[in-house]
Design a protein around this motif. Structure first.
Motif, PDB file in Angstrom:
ATOM      1  N   UNK A  38       0.723  -0.999   0.289  1.00 45.97           N
ATOM      2  CA  UNK A  38       0.262  -0.130  -0.033  1.00 45.97           C
ATOM      3  C   UNK A  38       1.032   1.391  -0.264  1.00 45.97           C
ATOM      4  N   UNK A  39       1.897   0.878   0.795  1.00 47.01           N
ATOM      5  CA  UNK A  39       2.961   2.420   0.557  1.00 47.01           C
ATOM      6  C   UNK A  39       3.123   2.624  -1.481  1.00 47.01           C
ATOM      7  N   UNK A  40       2.637   1.818  -1.862  1.00 47.83           N
ATOM      8  CA  UNK A  40       2.610   2.702  -3.589  1.00 47.83           C
ATOM      9  C   UNK A  40       1.049   2.634  -4.308  1.00 47.83           C
ATOM     10  N   UNK A  41       0.679   3.280  -2.897  1.00 48.04           N
ATOM     11  CA  UNK A  41      -0.723   3.286  -4.085  1.00 48.04           C
ATOM     12  C   UNK A  41      -0.803   5.118  -3.431  1.00 48.04           C
ATOM     13  N   UNK A  42      -0.124   5.350  -2.743  1.00 46.52           N
ATOM     14  CA  UNK A  42      -0.452   7.079  -3.240  1.00 46.52           C
ATOM     15  C   UNK A  42      -0.736   8.173  -4.199  1.00 46.52           C
ATOM     16  N   UNK A  43      -0.036   7.389  -5.629  1.00 41.68           N
ATOM     17  CA  UNK A  43      -0.448   7.913  -6.758  1.00 41.68           C
ATOM     18  C   UNK A  43      -2.132   7.924  -7.466  1.00 41.68           C
TER      19      UNK A  43
END
Length: 281
Positions: free
Chosen positions: A250-255
């Motif tokens: 989930x750390x890579x979901x901000x975009x």
């Protein structure tokens, strides 16, 4: 040429027109600001100092304790710097959106509606304030202190996550600004409601999720996804356990979350604008 085929130029898209209008209006306010450079420097320094007091308060807190919610001062500095920088970028670009309620009340929004450019660009660029760079500078300095002080096991993914966190966080805050402005079409005196999610959200994210109730953490993760501004990506960089037992990816979901927030913000803005009734109607 006579008899030649007619050349038809496609009209510019509304998005391109919006960016162009934003740039022109912002440039106008910049020229106005730079006409009084001493005043600009003083207000920018004042903005820097005012926001710096928040971190000074955290440092004073750590003069009495070693950890807060299991986090050291440099770790909280990472959270603080990331949130402050992301919010500062959004505030610089979209901070004027909280003035919409005033325009609706006094009828000056009507003057924006008759211009052939998107209203949202005009509202966002209105009174563009370069002095807000003070907040961004302060956030970057604290973030730099944290990155230099912390003993982080850097990987390629962690290096990528840091700028992604700042840009995506700014986009998420920007979407919240737009949704808050759209709400003011219905509740005209609601700028403080908007500020509770923007300025209040920034203050919330400066502290670790471990000091808040789980229901609040769930709310800012799944309802108003402010946790994706800095908590989740920053905890990945720190190698910390995620709140609510969320997986590491989930750390890579901000975009993705930022794109979803802007989709919602666009729908909310259209609904609000369509519901507007001119003071002359």
């Amino acid at each position: 040429m006579e008899g030649g085929p007619a050349v038809v130029f496609a009209p510019r898209s509304r998005v391109v027109e919006g960016f162009r209008a934003y740039g022109l209006i912002a440039a106008m306010w910049l020229r106005s600001t730079m006409a009084y450079r001493a005043s600009f420097v003083m207000t920018a320094v004042g903005n820097f100092a005012a926001t710096a007091f928040d971190f000074v308060a955290i440092m004073l807190m750590f003069s009495h304790v070693d950890v807060l919610g299991g986090y050291t001062l440099p770790e909280i500095a990472l959270l603080y710097g990331a949130a402050g920088t992301a919010f500062g970028l959004a505030d610089l670009v979209m901070g004027s959106m909280d003035r919409l309620g005033r325009r609706v009340r006094d009828g000056t929004l009507d003057t924006l509606l008759v211009r052939p450019v998107p209203v949202i660009a005009q509202v966002a660029a209105d009174r563009f304030a370069l002095r807000r760079l003070g907040r961004i500078t302060q956030g970057l300095l604290v973030l730099g202190y944290a990155l230099v002080t912390l003993d982080i096991e850097w990987t390629v993914l962690k290096v990528v996550v840091v700028p992604l966190m700042l840009l995506s966080g700014a986009a998420i805050f920007g979407a919240v600004f737009v949704v808050g402005a759209a709400f003011q079409f219905f509740a005209q005196d609601a700028s403080e409601v908007q500020n509770s999610f923007t300025y209040g959200g920034n203050t919330l994210l400066q502290y670790p999720p471990t000091i808040f109730a789980k229901d609040l953490v769930r709310g800012v993760t799944f309802v108003v996804p402010l946790a994706f501004v800095n908590w989740l990506p920053a905890l990945y960089v720190l190698g910390r356990e995620y709140p609510l037992g969320l997986p590491q990816w989930v750390a890579f979901l901000p975009p993705v979350v930022a794109a979803g927030c802007w989709a919602v913000a666009g729908l909310a803005w259209r609904a609000g604008l369509r519901s507007y009734r001119s003071t002359g109607s």
